[in-house]
Write a protein that holds these residues in place. Sequence first.
Motif: not given
Length: 217
Positions: A103-120
């Motif tokens: 998140e600090r490195d700017g890899r997530f455009a949306t909260p959904e993208a962050q949740a998807g990465q964590n889930s995967a």
Amino acid sequence: MNIVEHAKSRHTTKAFAPESKIPAGTFAQFCTLLRHSPSSVNSQPWHFVVASTDASKARIAQATETGYAYNAAKIRNASHVIVFCARTSFDANHLADLLAQEERDGRFATPEAQAGQNSARSFYVDLHRYDAKDLQHWMEKQVYLALGSALLGASGLGIDACPMEGFDACRLDEELGLRARGLTSVVILSLGYRSEEDFNARLPKSRLPEDKVFTML
């Protein structure tokens, strides 16, 4: 020299010149390269212990005394020695640290993208923990990906290298207090510059021919 030439010319160094030290700037570049090694689902289940003084290298060399004495000089005479470690568990704290850094490195455009990465990532960790039951082995595979990057990167920086599995991991873990930190040693990498006694530098490189190692579909 291009990357293919480095792959063809690098070799495992069998003897280091103890007086030849890697410049600080060059070693800093190497560490940056190592930190950016690839890993499955960006899991980064590793830690690198670096020794560059005679005393710290001697601590690592102790792990070669029983059964692996032939590796002691490769550790003591190197400029720098790195112990590649794997985590002994892949816990919620490490998952959270990875996600927070992404998140600090700017890899997530949306909260959904962050949740998807964590889930995967959690899916694959749990797959190896509960189904394949090979989580430790899987984490150590990622450490070897980092080792591959390190070997080719060292050559690109003009550094000679020698990877070693010949050491007592239990003794080294105890000496460095690794298990208390949730780590275990996997492989040692000595870095520096070869001496005139490095017989391997004078030998031709040998690999199986292409028709033995490639199948073109």
